[in-house]
Design an enzyme around this catalytic site. Structure first.
Site, mmCIF file in Angstrom:
data_model
loop_
_atom_site.group_PDB
_atom_site.id
_atom_site.type_symbol
_atom_site.label_atom_id
_atom_site.label_comp_id
_atom_site.label_asym_id
_atom_site.label_seq_id
_atom_site.Cartn_x
_atom_site.Cartn_y
_atom_site.Cartn_z
ATOM 1 N N GLU A 181 0.808 -1.219 0.000
ATOM 2 C CA GLU A 181 0.000 0.000 0.000
ATOM 3 C C GLU A 181 0.837 1.263 0.000
ATOM 4 O O GLU A 181 0.502 2.256 -0.640
ATOM 5 C CB GLU A 181 -0.952 0.008 1.201
ATOM 6 N N HIS A 184 -10.406 -5.469 9.545
ATOM 7 C CA HIS A 184 -11.019 -5.139 8.246
ATOM 8 C C HIS A 184 -12.264 -4.282 8.396
ATOM 9 O O HIS A 184 -13.055 -4.202 7.470
ATOM 10 C CB HIS A 184 -11.404 -6.418 7.490
#
Lengths: 330, 323, 417
Positions: A62, A131
């Site tokens: 990322e 998440h």
């Protein structure tokens, strides 16, 4: 043609597609955006249309997804970086905050970064603690990036298209549970993406919310209105930085009562910024204490029952607003 | 090598060193503040690399005054920036660590160790996409090679065959930690070996640096993908001005000072290119005059106004309510 | 034993799936791991497998259909468990039936109820202060010199005090009860008055007259319903047919007990039985034709206009119709008309003959196919205006209906029953 019903993810796809077809400098990069079609099908079909050079599958890194996007923008492209979820975006926070948000300022405006960083966030269904988080509160505290929180399908289309062609870096926050939401896109509409939207007009209580919570508030409103015999005005903030204080102000001057509903944690949550504004600037128009309904200060649990207990739901919103209303003269 | 080129290189190195000493002087007298990282002792890497990579995009770190000057930014604009003045290259918003000049393809001044490497990768992607000629160079120290951004960047640049030149300036110390205490070997190019070709070079020999970077540049320009150059050198000064240098001995510093890169070029000019000592001294004098002029310019320049505080945060200005 | 394949949950955000294609058909034998279908979720097209061996018994949905997650899409006769079951013959009948399994699955899909305790326990800090009031209320009180602390002690203001309480206080302080009632009725704001003394009724009335203020009157539920119905009627594609029917027999047979309306109902019912389009109703994708003639009849009671329905008139004698009519009038007077009384018609009549009006036209009621407006008797005739929904009845059919009405009005047999 001017008004078309579509899904939230289709509206996003369409915005990207149109942007890519009108400007060959627009590229999209991220994990599985290409052949896979995007983990929420947002970039479906784009690789076939625009090729692998413009629809770029990246490694699971990322930091590099956002870092590379910044470099691409320096090099003259208009990148859209997709991060699978806000939780993974944490790995890219250095790039977002130290680089993307600051290059323009540190270079006295010599560097322009037309970057869009998109990711979904929030509680979906039992995805557990790593998440399910929301980070708009941290990101909207960063000068140098714009933060949009996308709740409606119409805004999804218009805001993404505008964001792609904006010369400023924009964090474009989506919500996992909204991708299949149906709505009408009005293609002829010209919208100001830095304006909040009054989803429902009312005269007695202002409910300020954003992202998926707007839908939950709308579900809770009939019960609130029936039990309190009062009408609610519902504001979808849409833009978190800048904040459209003007729309909130107009509504609160009318109602005198404000409820702020957000999914992120109570402590330090984004709603505290709104509450602070109300207390500082609109103190004398308030006719009741501000009510904040936010997620609990806990990591998000896996178990569905606990998960739902950790965030506002239509039921809890209706109950708390009703109780608050009853004990505050409504 | 052309005499004029070597002369120019010497001049830039001399200018760089004099600039750094002037910066040090004015830091001590309080006109310059914040963090100040000096490049003294490492001029060969900075000047050699820049002269060999004139046209491409350069991404570098916070120890970048000489790099900026060698890339073509006016010394007075750099000094004014150190002084925090509006006439500075970043109009006083960046300071010593943040010098940028996109018109000269110089994206220097990133102060997050290794943080600029993904940006260089992205820019290299754009250059490849645009089928541009020049390619991209990223400079970083040995300290940056232990972080995640470095490895991610090696991986992506090599997977996508990007025109990116990694130039590692190995001065042996990551601030105060000797590199071999936190890495398994001195040569950081070993970390790049699985991904791309590597070149090691004496970083105190400006001609060697120049040749190595030139060769590496032609490699990336041919579309072979990235390449890694490691130049070994030594910084005479502390990491920044607030460094008491307890981590190394005065003897070690002396040994490296005896390998002064500037003296080596002077010797080259007088012996190989038949310049007189006086002629070389003239170059020093010319450099000193430019530095003096830069300091004067910086001193006399105006500070930015407080009303400019919000300038250049965004292109599209929308206010948040405060006050 | 039957093994059910359900619409799988393929992602966290999936609520339903679309069946793209079946890979098997009923009667096929399948092995564990075989792909039996392709399903489209919100994220992608995915394969659905069986986890047991067996024979496909039934495919419950078709290709292209959408089904909620957890619903049964196929049933497989499972060989392996059948043998297991045989081995466990002793087991009593407590084994859950397939039906029960289904309810278990559905309950899994339901969102669990969350206890409100957690919500209530959080951060409830109660503060009690003297003169507690909202900032807005305090500002208003300050403006009008109202002492919240004292008034709260005297019990004249609630604690905490809100803006509405201060407003109430202002109203009560500056208006006599009678004056206040007028202020409320006319929705006047106290700001309109100088508030330098207590206002009397006549002062407020003078203000109203001087400023020519209209009294707002909210719509009643009935008015709203009427507005709704006529607005809908306005949107129907209608045409009109104008003609007369002979009134000789109608007049001859009408009496105190049996008004002309009774006979009109009878004539219209017969005509409706002869032409079926007048017994029809338009739905989204089809037309419904009813076996009997049920007619809505306009009846007024004060401002309220109703269209109560007289059912199956074709099966009823004139005596019965007269009785029903009288009963409905009574109900109307007493305000007992129920929603049920207003349903089930396919055609309507609005008779204004008793008022002397010769001719008018009416608006179609609710879902009726048309309406007849009947006027007063003149020269031995009654003017009839048919307003007809062209979607159900074409011009020819309308004309035939009118023709039939004219015949029936002259047919003495009708008046015998």
């Amino acid at each position: 043609m001017s008004k078309v019903e579509m899904l939230y993810r289709e509206a996003l796809n369409r915005a990207i597609d149109e942007a890519m077809s009108s400007d060959s400098n627009v590229v999209i990069l991220g994990e599985d955006v290409g052949l896979y079609g995007g983990s929420y099908r947002v970039s479906e079909g784009l690789v076939a249309k625009y090729g692998e050079d413009r629809v770029i599958d990246t490694p699971i890194a990322e930091l590099s997804i956002v870092g590379n996007a910044v470099g691409m923008a320096i090099g003259g492209l208009r990148p859209i970086a997709e991060i699978m979820t806000a939780n993974f975006a944490l790995l890219a926070f250095d790039q977002i905050i130290n680089h993307m948000a600051k290059y323009r300022y540190m270079s006295a405006g010599k560097i322009t970064l037309p970057v869009v960083v998109r990711f979904p966030q929030g509680v979906s269904r039992q995805l557990a603690a790593q998440h399910s988080e929301s980070y708009e509160q941290m990101l909207s505290a960063v000068p140098g990036v714009r933060v949009l929180a996308v709740s409606s399908v119409n805004y999804a289309y218009h805001a993404l298209k505008r964001a792609i062609f904006s010369d400023d870096p924009i964090i474009f926050i989506e919500h996992e549970l909204l991708y299949n939401k149906k709505g009408i896109v009005d293609f002829d509409e010209e919208i100001d993406i830095f304006k909040a939207n009054i989803v429902k007009e009312g005269s007695d209580i202002t409910i300020v919310s954003y992202l998926k919570m707007v839908d939950d508030v709308i579900k809770a409103v009939p019960e609130i209105e029936q039990k309190l015999n009062k009408s609610c005005e519902v504001i979808d903030l849409q833009t978190l930085n800048p904040i459209d204080f003007e729309t909130i102000k107009k509504s609160v001057e009318k109602t005198g009562r404000v409820v702020i509903v957000e999914e992120d944690h109570y402590t330090g949550g984004y709603g505290s910024q709104i509450a602070s504004f109300l207390a500082e600037k609109l103190f004398y128009t308030l006719d009741a204490p501000i009510l904040r309904i936010a997620g609990e200060d806990t990591p998000i649990p896996y178990n569905r029952k606990l998960e739902l207990a950790s965030i506002p739901t239509p039921e809890s919103i209706a109950n708390r607003v009703t109780q608050w209303g009853e004990s505050n003269g409504l | 090598m052309d005499k004029r080129e070597v002369e120019e290189i010497y001049y830039l190195m001399s200018l760089g060193r004099k600039f750094e000493y002037a910066a040090k002087e004015h830091y001590m007298s309080g006109e310059i503040s914040g963090f100040l990282h000096l490049d003294i002792g490492q001029e060969a890497v900075s000047v050699g690399a820049m002269r060999a990579f004139e046209h491409g995009d350069v991404f570098t770190t916070y120890r970048e005054h000489i790099l900026a000057i060698a890339k073509g930014i006016e010394p007075k604009a750099v000094m004014a920036e150190l002084f925090g003045k509006r006439s500075g290259v970043s109009q006083g918003r960046g300071g010593s660590m943040h010098l940028f000049e996109p018109a000269l393809h110089f994206y220097g001044g990133d102060a997050i160790v290794g943080g600029h490497l993904p940006n260089a990768v992205g820019c290299a992607y754009a250059r490849k996409f645009q089928k541009a000629q020049d390619g991209v160079m990223a400079l970083f120290g040995d300290g940056a090679t232990n972080g995640g951004a470095f490895f991610e960047s090696l991986n992506i640049a090599s997977a996508w065959k990007l025109p990116l030149l990694f130039l590692c300036e190995n001065n042996r110390y990551a601030i105060g930690t000797e590199i071999t205490r936190v890495a398994p070997f001195l040569e950081q190019s070993k970390k790049a070996e699985p991904y791309m070709p590597t070149i090691e070079v004496d970083g105190n020999d400006v001609i060697a640096v120049y040749e190595a970077v030139k060769e590496a540049r032609s490699y990336i320009q041919k579309g072979h993908g990235p390449i890694f150059v490691e130049a070994f050198t030594y910084r005479w000064e502390g990491h920044s001005m607030s460094d008491a240098a307890r981590y190394r001995s005065p003897e070690e510093v002396d040994i490296w000072k005896s390998k002064d890169p500037l003296k080596r070029v002077r010797k080259l000019l007088t012996q190989q290119y038949e310049m007189s000592e006086d002629e070389v001294d003239e170059l020093d004098k010319k450099a000193q005059a430019v530095v003096d002029n830069a300091v004067e310019f910086a001193t006399e320049s105006e500070e930015p106004g407080v009303d400019e505080l919000f300038d250049n945060i965004f292109v599209e200005r929308v206010e948040n309510v405060q006050g | 034993m039957a093994y059910e394949i359900v619409m799988p949950q393929l992602s966290d955000s999936m609520n339903e799936g679309k069946l793209i294609s079946w890979k098997v058909k009923a009667g096929d034998s399948v092995k564990s791991g075989d792909v039996i279908a392709e399903v489209e979720s919100d994220k992608a097209i995915m394969e659905v497998q069986t986890f047991k061996d067996g024979i496909v018994q039934e495919l419950k949905i078709s290709e292209g259909d959408t089904a909620p997650v957890g619903s049964v899409i196929a049933v497989i006769e499972d060989n392996s468990t059948a043998t297991v079951e045989k081995a466990e013959v002793k087991k009593p009948k407590t084994e859950p039936k397939p039906k029960e399994i289904k309810t278990v699955k559905e309950s899994i899909k339901k969102e669990p109820e969350i206890s409100q305790d957690i919500v209530e326990k959080r951060r409830d800090i109660k503060i009690e202060i003297e003169g507690m009031a909202s900032p807005r209320a305090k500002a208003l009180a300050g403006q009008y010199g109202i002492d919240i602390v004292t008034l709260q002690k005297e019990g004249r203001l609630p604690k905490p005090t809100h803006t509405q309480d201060i407003k109430e206080f202002i109203y009560k302080r500056y208006f006599t009860p009678k004056a206040l009632k007028v202020v409320r009725d006319y929705e006047l704001d106290y700001d309109a008055f100088a508030l330098n003394h207590k206002y009397r009724y006549d002062e407020v009335m003078r203000y109203i007259e001087d400023n020519d203020i209209a009294m707002p009157k909210p719509l009643s539920t009935m008015q709203k319903a009427v507005i709704d119905t006529v607005t809908k009627a306005q949107q129907k594609p209608v045409y009109h047919i104008y003609d007369f029917i002979d009134a000789t027999l109608l007049q001859e047979y009408s009496s105190e007990d049996k008004s002309i309306t009774v006979w009109l109902l009878k004539i219209f019912a017969q005509a409706m039985m002869d032409i079926e389009q007048f017994r029809s109703r338009l739905l989204k994708e089809s037309i419904q034709i009813y076996p009997n003639a049920s007619i809505s009849l306009a009846m007024a009671n004060g401002e309220a206009l109703y269209m109560p329905v007289f059912r199956d008139i074709n099966l009823k004698s004139s005596d019965e119709i007269a009785k029903e009519l009288a009963y409905m009038k009574q109900k109307l007077k007493e305000g007992r008309v129920s929603a049920d009384d207003l349903r089930g018609s396919t055609f309507g009549i609005s008779n204004l003959g008793m008022t002397g009006i010769e001719r008018f036209d009416a608006m179609i009621n609710a879902d009726d196919s048309g309406i007849a407006a009947t006027g007063a008797i003149k020269n031995g005739k009654i003017a009839v205006t048919l307003t007809i929904d062209h979607r159900l009845i074409n011009g020819w059919q309308g004309a035939v209906f009118m023709q039939r009405l004219k015949e029936l009005a002259k047919n003495e047999d009708i008046f015998k029953g």
